[in-house]
Design a protein around this motif. Structure first.
Motif, PDB file in Angstrom:
ATOM      1  N   ALA A 176     -85.444  37.867   3.348  1.00  0.00           N
ATOM      2  CA  ALA A 176     -84.807  36.347   3.612  1.00  0.00           C
ATOM      3  C   ALA A 176     -83.485  36.340   3.257  1.00  0.00           C
ATOM      4  N   LEU A 177     -83.143  36.617   2.186  1.00  0.00           N
ATOM      5  CA  LEU A 177     -81.624  36.646   1.858  1.00  0.00           C
ATOM      6  C   LEU A 177     -80.721  37.599   2.652  1.00  0.00           C
ATOM      7  N   LYS A 178     -81.252  38.780   3.046  1.00  0.00           N
ATOM      8  CA  LYS A 178     -80.623  39.604   3.793  1.00  0.00           C
ATOM      9  C   LYS A 178     -80.350  39.042   5.026  1.00  0.00           C
ATOM     10  N   ILE A 179     -81.434  38.449   5.726  1.00  0.00           N
ATOM     11  CA  ILE A 179     -81.268  38.005   7.296  1.00  0.00           C
ATOM     12  C   ILE A 179     -80.323  36.663   7.136  1.00  0.00           C
ATOM     13  N   ALA A 180     -80.322  36.152   6.004  1.00  0.00           N
ATOM     14  CA  ALA A 180     -79.576  34.924   6.018  1.00  0.00           C
ATOM     15  C   ALA A 180     -78.017  35.408   5.822  1.00  0.00           C
ATOM     16  N   SER A 181     -77.927  36.240   5.157  1.00  0.00           N
ATOM     17  CA  SER A 181     -76.392  36.906   5.084  1.00  0.00           C
ATOM     18  C   SER A 181     -76.105  37.360   6.532  1.00  0.00           C
ATOM     19  N   VAL A 182     -76.933  37.952   7.078  1.00  0.00           N
ATOM     20  CA  VAL A 182     -76.580  38.468   8.437  1.00  0.00           C
ATOM     21  C   VAL A 182     -76.103  37.451   9.571  1.00  0.00           C
ATOM     22  N   CYS A 183     -77.013  36.321   9.458  1.00  0.00           N
ATOM     23  CA  CYS A 183     -76.839  35.204  10.219  1.00  0.00           C
ATOM     24  C   CYS A 183     -75.305  34.503   9.810  1.00  0.00           C
ATOM     25  N   VAL A 184     -75.140  34.515   8.569  1.00  0.00           N
ATOM     26  CA  VAL A 184     -73.657  33.994   8.121  1.00  0.00           C
ATOM     27  C   VAL A 184     -72.574  34.875   8.489  1.00  0.00           C
ATOM     28  N   PHE A 185     -72.860  36.275   8.514  1.00  0.00           N
ATOM     29  CA  PHE A 185     -71.755  36.945   8.823  1.00  0.00           C
ATOM     30  C   PHE A 185     -71.388  37.183  10.374  1.00  0.00           C
ATOM     31  N   VAL A 186     -72.483  36.977  11.137  1.00  0.00           N
ATOM     32  CA  VAL A 186     -72.432  36.739  12.682  1.00  0.00           C
ATOM     33  C   VAL A 186     -71.439  35.571  12.759  1.00  0.00           C
ATOM     34  N   GLY A 187     -72.109  34.508  12.051  1.00  0.00           N
ATOM     35  CA  GLY A 187     -71.181  33.323  12.406  1.00  0.00           C
ATOM     36  C   GLY A 187     -69.780  33.337  11.872  1.00  0.00           C
ATOM     37  N   MET A 188     -69.341  34.059  10.881  1.00  0.00           N
ATOM     38  CA  MET A 188     -68.136  34.122  10.302  1.00  0.00           C
ATOM     39  C   MET A 188     -67.304  35.017  11.484  1.00  0.00           C
ATOM     40  N   ALA A 189     -68.005  35.876  12.043  1.00  0.00           N
ATOM     41  CA  ALA A 189     -67.247  36.941  13.082  1.00  0.00           C
ATOM     42  C   ALA A 189     -67.177  35.738  14.116  1.00  0.00           C
ATOM     43  N   SER A 190     -67.899  34.966  14.586  1.00  0.00           N
ATOM     44  CA  SER A 190     -67.709  34.313  15.751  1.00  0.00           C
ATOM     45  C   SER A 190     -66.515  33.309  15.825  1.00  0.00           C
ATOM     46  N   LEU A 191     -66.385  32.687  14.481  1.00  0.00           N
ATOM     47  CA  LEU A 191     -65.267  31.820  14.185  1.00  0.00           C
ATOM     48  C   LEU A 191     -63.817  32.766  14.398  1.00  0.00           C
ATOM     49  N   ILE A 192     -63.648  33.954  13.794  1.00  0.00           N
ATOM     50  CA  ILE A 192     -62.603  34.483  13.835  1.00  0.00           C
ATOM     51  C   ILE A 192     -62.150  34.716  15.278  1.00  0.00           C
ATOM     52  N   LYS A 193     -63.213  35.118  16.072  1.00  0.00           N
ATOM     53  CA  LYS A 193     -63.057  35.575  17.408  1.00  0.00           C
ATOM     54  C   LYS A 193     -62.638  34.475  18.227  1.00  0.00           C
ATOM     55  N   ALA A 194     -63.211  33.087  17.969  1.00  0.00           N
ATOM     56  CA  ALA A 194     -62.732  32.028  18.450  1.00  0.00           C
ATOM     57  C   ALA A 194     -61.178  31.553  18.348  1.00  0.00           C
ATOM     58  N   THR A 195     -60.587  32.016  17.377  1.00  0.00           N
ATOM     59  CA  THR A 195     -59.069  31.920  16.883  1.00  0.00           C
ATOM     60  C   THR A 195     -58.335  32.982  17.511  1.00  0.00           C
ATOM     61  N   SER A 196     -59.148  34.132  17.640  1.00  0.00           N
ATOM     62  CA  SER A 196     -58.306  35.713  17.920  1.00  0.00           C
ATOM     63  C   SER A 196     -57.184  35.526  18.818  1.00  0.00           C
ATOM     64  N   ASP A 197     -57.177  34.605  19.994  1.00  0.00           N
ATOM     65  CA  ASP A 197     -56.154  34.748  21.055  1.00  0.00           C
ATOM     66  C   ASP A 197     -54.840  33.994  20.471  1.00  0.00           C
ATOM     67  N   HIS A 198     -54.898  33.637  19.356  1.00  0.00           N
ATOM     68  CA  HIS A 198     -53.650  32.830  18.881  1.00  0.00           C
ATOM     69  C   HIS A 198     -53.351  33.306  17.498  1.00  0.00           C
ATOM     70  N   VAL A 199     -54.362  33.466  16.539  1.00  0.00           N
ATOM     71  CA  VAL A 199     -54.044  33.702  15.138  1.00  0.00           C
ATOM     72  C   VAL A 199     -53.988  35.354  14.969  1.00  0.00           C
ATOM     73  N   PRO A 200     -52.955  35.952  14.360  1.00  0.00           N
ATOM     74  CA  PRO A 200     -52.960  37.249  14.205  1.00  0.00           C
ATOM     75  C   PRO A 200     -54.195  37.873  13.257  1.00  0.00           C
TER      76      PRO A 200
END
Length: 306
Positions: free
Chosen positions: A8-32
């Motif tokens: 359960a903790l592993k799956i939770a970590s996977v969900c969190v990291f995908v969420g983190m990557a999504s946030l980074i992608k959402a800012t990637s057009d402007h933020v280096p």
């Protein structure tokens, strides 16, 4: 140990990291990418420090036997992070995720090269199968499959592949470091190193993020710290060979987020390549588990019985 809790903790970590990557992608057009690495690393530190303090492990997190080992691990790990963030701005999220799966496959090769680990025919064949999957995922981007692709997408594919290489090297460094370093120290000093290294990219054009972008980047950093804690905790609760295959659940999440949030539709070629990589990765994990069981039986048989 509690295997179900570990999963359960592993799956939770996977969900969190995908969420983190999504946030980074959402800012990637402007933020280096280098600036994104700073936010990801710096704002993860309060979370990690609080976690270590609550576990009474803060002193272990600061103590190190091999400072140079942390530096090298930090260099390759930060490079992997920065290249991965750059790739998120150039390629769809599921594709970045699929290419990133090359990292655990490459670990087998690098562990044999640098740690002297014994790699036999089965694992070598699975490494070959996994790399075939990587080539299939990359082929449209390198114009090998006849599909139209831009120079930016081709560059993105190579950048993400280099990120996977650096991530694999970082895992090899960690395998070597765990003999002398506490897990808390590895986690803490990596965040410190990544924060400092990201500052070296200042001359390459950091920007003042808009309020929304700043919020997303700060949240990405917090999620990065939370994800690291969940991942570390999962390995406290169950054997690595049991929970490692659940890493591949990130593909389902990436496909969903990519489609719903970023309007990204995966190609059949990418899905086929990803399936091959996942198959090879799980086969290697299961083989490692079997070898571990056999080694344990051999040690038990060799132990003098009183």
């Amino acid at each position: 140990m509690n295997p179900l809790r570990g999963i359960a903790l592993k799956i939770a970590s996977v969900c969190v990291f995908v969420g983190m990557a999504s946030l980074i992608k959402a800012t990637s057009d402007h933020v280096p990418p280098g600036q994104a690495v700073f936010f990801r690393s710096f704002f993860a530190l309060p979370v990690i420090i609080a976690w270590l303090w609550m576990r009474h492990e803060l002193s272990n997190g600061l103590r190190t036997v091999s400072p140079l080992g942390h530096v090298w691990r930090g260099v390759v790990g930060t490079s992997a992070m920065g290249l991965g963030f750059a790739g998120l701005g150039l390629l769809p999220l599921p594709e970045v995720t699929a290419i990133g799966y090359a990292a655990p496959i490459l670990v087998v090769v690098f562990a044999a090269m640098f740690l002297g680990e014994d790699v036999r025919l089965f694992r070598l064949s699975m490494v070959g199968l996994g790399m075939l999957g990587v080539v299939i995922v990359l082929s449209p981007r390198l114009s090998l499959g006849g599909a139209d692709t831009t120079h930016a997408e081709a560059l993105g594919a190579m950048i993400v592949l280099m990120s996977a290489v650096c991530a694999a090297l970082a895992q090899v460094f960690v395998r070597k470091m765990v003999a002398t370093e506490a897990t808390s120290a590895i986690v803490f000093w990596f965040s410190i190193t990544a924060t400092l290294m990201s500052l070296l990219t200042l001359p390459w054009g950091w920007v003042i993020p808009a309020p929304r972008e700043a919020m997303l980047l700060i949240l990405a950093g917090v999620l990065g710290g939370v994800g690291q804690i969940l991942l570390t905790s999962s390995y406290r609760e169950a054997d690595a060979s049991l929970i490692a295959p659940f890493e591949y659940s990130s593909m389902l999440l990436a496909l969903g987020v990519g489609y719903i949030i970023f309007d990204e539709i995966p190609s059949t070629t990418m899905l086929v390549g990803a399936a091959i990589i996942i198959t090879a990765g799980i086969a290697i994990i299961l083989r490692e588990r079997q070898l571990g069981i056999e080694r344990a039986r051999q040690r038990k048989a060799m132990t003098p019985q009183g």
